[in-house]
Design an enzyme around this catalytic site. Structure first.
Site, PDB file in Angstrom:
ATOM      1  N   LEU A 226       0.855  -1.191   0.000  1.00 19.12           N
ATOM      2  CA  LEU A 226       0.000   0.000   0.000  1.00 19.12           C
ATOM      3  C   LEU A 226       0.889   1.239   0.000  1.00 19.12           C
ATOM      4  CD1 LEU A 226      -2.702  -0.791   2.743  1.00 19.12           C
ATOM      5  CD2 LEU A 226      -3.065  -0.741   0.268  1.00 19.12           C
ATOM      6  N   HIS A 227       0.602   2.182  -0.904  1.00 20.44           N
ATOM      7  CA  HIS A 227       1.367   3.426  -0.862  1.00 20.44           C
ATOM      8  C   HIS A 227       0.603   4.626  -1.403  1.00 20.44           C
ATOM      9  CE1 HIS A 227       1.937   2.473  -5.123  1.00 20.44           C
ATOM     10  NE2 HIS A 227       2.320   3.719  -5.296  1.00 20.44           N
ATOM     11  N   ARG A 228      -0.560   4.430  -2.037  1.00 20.12           N
ATOM     12  CA  ARG A 228      -1.287   5.559  -2.610  1.00 20.12           C
ATOM     13  C   ARG A 228      -1.743   6.512  -1.503  1.00 20.12           C
ATOM     14  NH1 ARG A 228      -0.312   5.647  -8.050  1.00 20.12           N
ATOM     15  NH2 ARG A 228      -0.357   3.518  -8.848  1.00 20.12           N
TER      16      ARG A 228
END
Length: 398
Positions: A226-228
């Site tokens: 996850l990075h958005r």
């Protein structure tokens, strides 16, 4: 910052192609292109520029080794910053490289800040721009990557697409079909190149001091990234997703490869208590071969990454994309990808389907065959030769 000397001599009948990498996804896309340019007869001369947008030097070095990327000729060492500051700094540092090199073309890949920044410098200098992975659209302008994609495509001279619908997007935006070449997906070239040497997940866990008993073959394995910003920069969104992942982890063990910003936000928002280490292993950013090994042996991948949507399709592994949209619709239409957003019901329902043997397996899309970079090199050489001839003719007329 190290740079080229203005008097550097390049062999062959073309000025060099400046190939730009800046962040992790660029490395996987540029590696096969550099190999294909070197193997083309005649070879295309290349100057590799690393903007330093990916600023973890140890991880950068690891990725370069995994992908057999040569040492960059130039490292701009830009580092982190806001989108505006980073883009401006790349432009400021890249301009002298273009002046010194006088390239035949600047080749950029993907949709990171370095892609747009270097394309802008080139076009303002009258240097042709080739955009590899052109025409992808999420139609979500809240995503910085979407803005980078749109603007880069508008100023590029040659546009290489990964799927046929990308050309439709470009034509709707006023780009002539003659500028577009459907070449296939260079990201898949790297998957095919690296999969024989992919690291075993147990070795990856051991290297991170995690007990491999955590992996139980009878239960399978889930991989998470996850990075958005929409998922990790707001406490409510991140809390909800961690709660859902905790429920998934009660069904199968999860390996969560943490982006630095995600790790920081989990700590900053006080959410560490939502992670049960007996069911969810937290790993720092991994090298390419480690990630490839984790994905290849995964039962399911849960992610908001565009690249992982493509890689899981190539590997035949079900992917659940924790977003409401994707710029890679072919991974949904033909591949293994399912859009589930942040809906608890959609995520858990899709996981249940996968664990029950009803997960998507999909098929490889057209030209995702490991040869995309060769097609790009084969197209780029005559394109550059023709431009060179046209310029020479114009100079004679003047």
């Amino acid at each position: 910052m190290n740079g080229p000397t203005p008097g550097r001599v390049f062999e062959g009948d073309l000025r060099p192609v400046i190939c730009v990498v800046g962040a992790r996804p660029n490395f996987m896309k540029m590696a096969p292109i550099l190999r294909a340019m070197a193997a083309h007869v005649p070879a295309l001369p290349v100057l590799l520029v690393h903007t330093g947008q990916h600023y973890d030097k140890d991880m950068s070095q690891r990725l370069f080794e995994d992908l057999h990327l040569p040492t960059p000729d130039v490292n701009l060492e830009v580092g982190s910053g806001t989108h505006a500051a980073q883009t401006a700094e790349v432009m400021r540092r890249f301009e002298p490289v273009v002046d010194a090199c006088q390239p035949s073309c600047v080749a950029v890949v993907g949709d990171v800040n370095s892609t747009l920044a270097c394309a802008l410098v080139a076009v303002k200098k009258g240097v042709p721009v080739a955009h590899i992975e052109a025409g992808l659209r999420s139609y979500d302008r809240a995503m910085p990557e979407e803005i980078n994609r749109l603007l880069t495509d508008q100023i590029a001279d040659r546009l290489y697409t990964t799927e046929r619908t990308a050309q439709d997007n470009l034509v709707r935006e006023g780009i002539a079909p003659s500028q577009v070449c459907f070449a296939g997906n260079v990201m898949i070239d790297s998957v095919f190149f690296g999969r024989a040497n992919a690291r075993d997940p147990r070795a990856t866990l051991q290297a991170c001091d995690i007990d491999t008993a955590f992996l139980r073959p009878s239960l399978g394995l889930g991989v998470v990234t996850l990075h958005r910003p929409s998922n990790v920069d707001q406490p409510e969104s991140l809390r909800a997703l961690l709660g859902i992942l905790g429920e998934v982890a009660s069904r199968l063990p999860l390996v969560f490869v943490l982006h630095p910003r995600t790790r920081s936000n989990i700590e900053r928002f006080g959410l560490t208590h939502l992670i049960d280490p007996s069911r969810m292993a937290l790993l720092p950013p991994q090298g390419y071969l480690e990630m490839l090994g984790l994905m290849a042996q995964a039962t399911v991948v849960l992610t908001d990454s565009g690249g992982l949507q493509e890689e899981t399709t190539a590997l035949g592994v079900p992917c659940l994309t924790l977003r409401e949209n994707t710029e890679r619709p072919i991974t949904v239409e033909q591949g293994t990808n399912t859009l589930v957003g942040r809906s608890r019901e959609a995520i858990l329902g899709a996981v249940n389907d996968i664990l029950s043997g009803r997960g998507k397996r999909g098929r490889l899309p057209e030209l995702w065959d490991g040869c995309a970079a060769q097609r790009i090199a084969a197209d780029m050489y005559p394109w550059l030769k023709q431009r060179q001839a046209d310029m020479a003719s114009s100079a004679v007329v003047l």
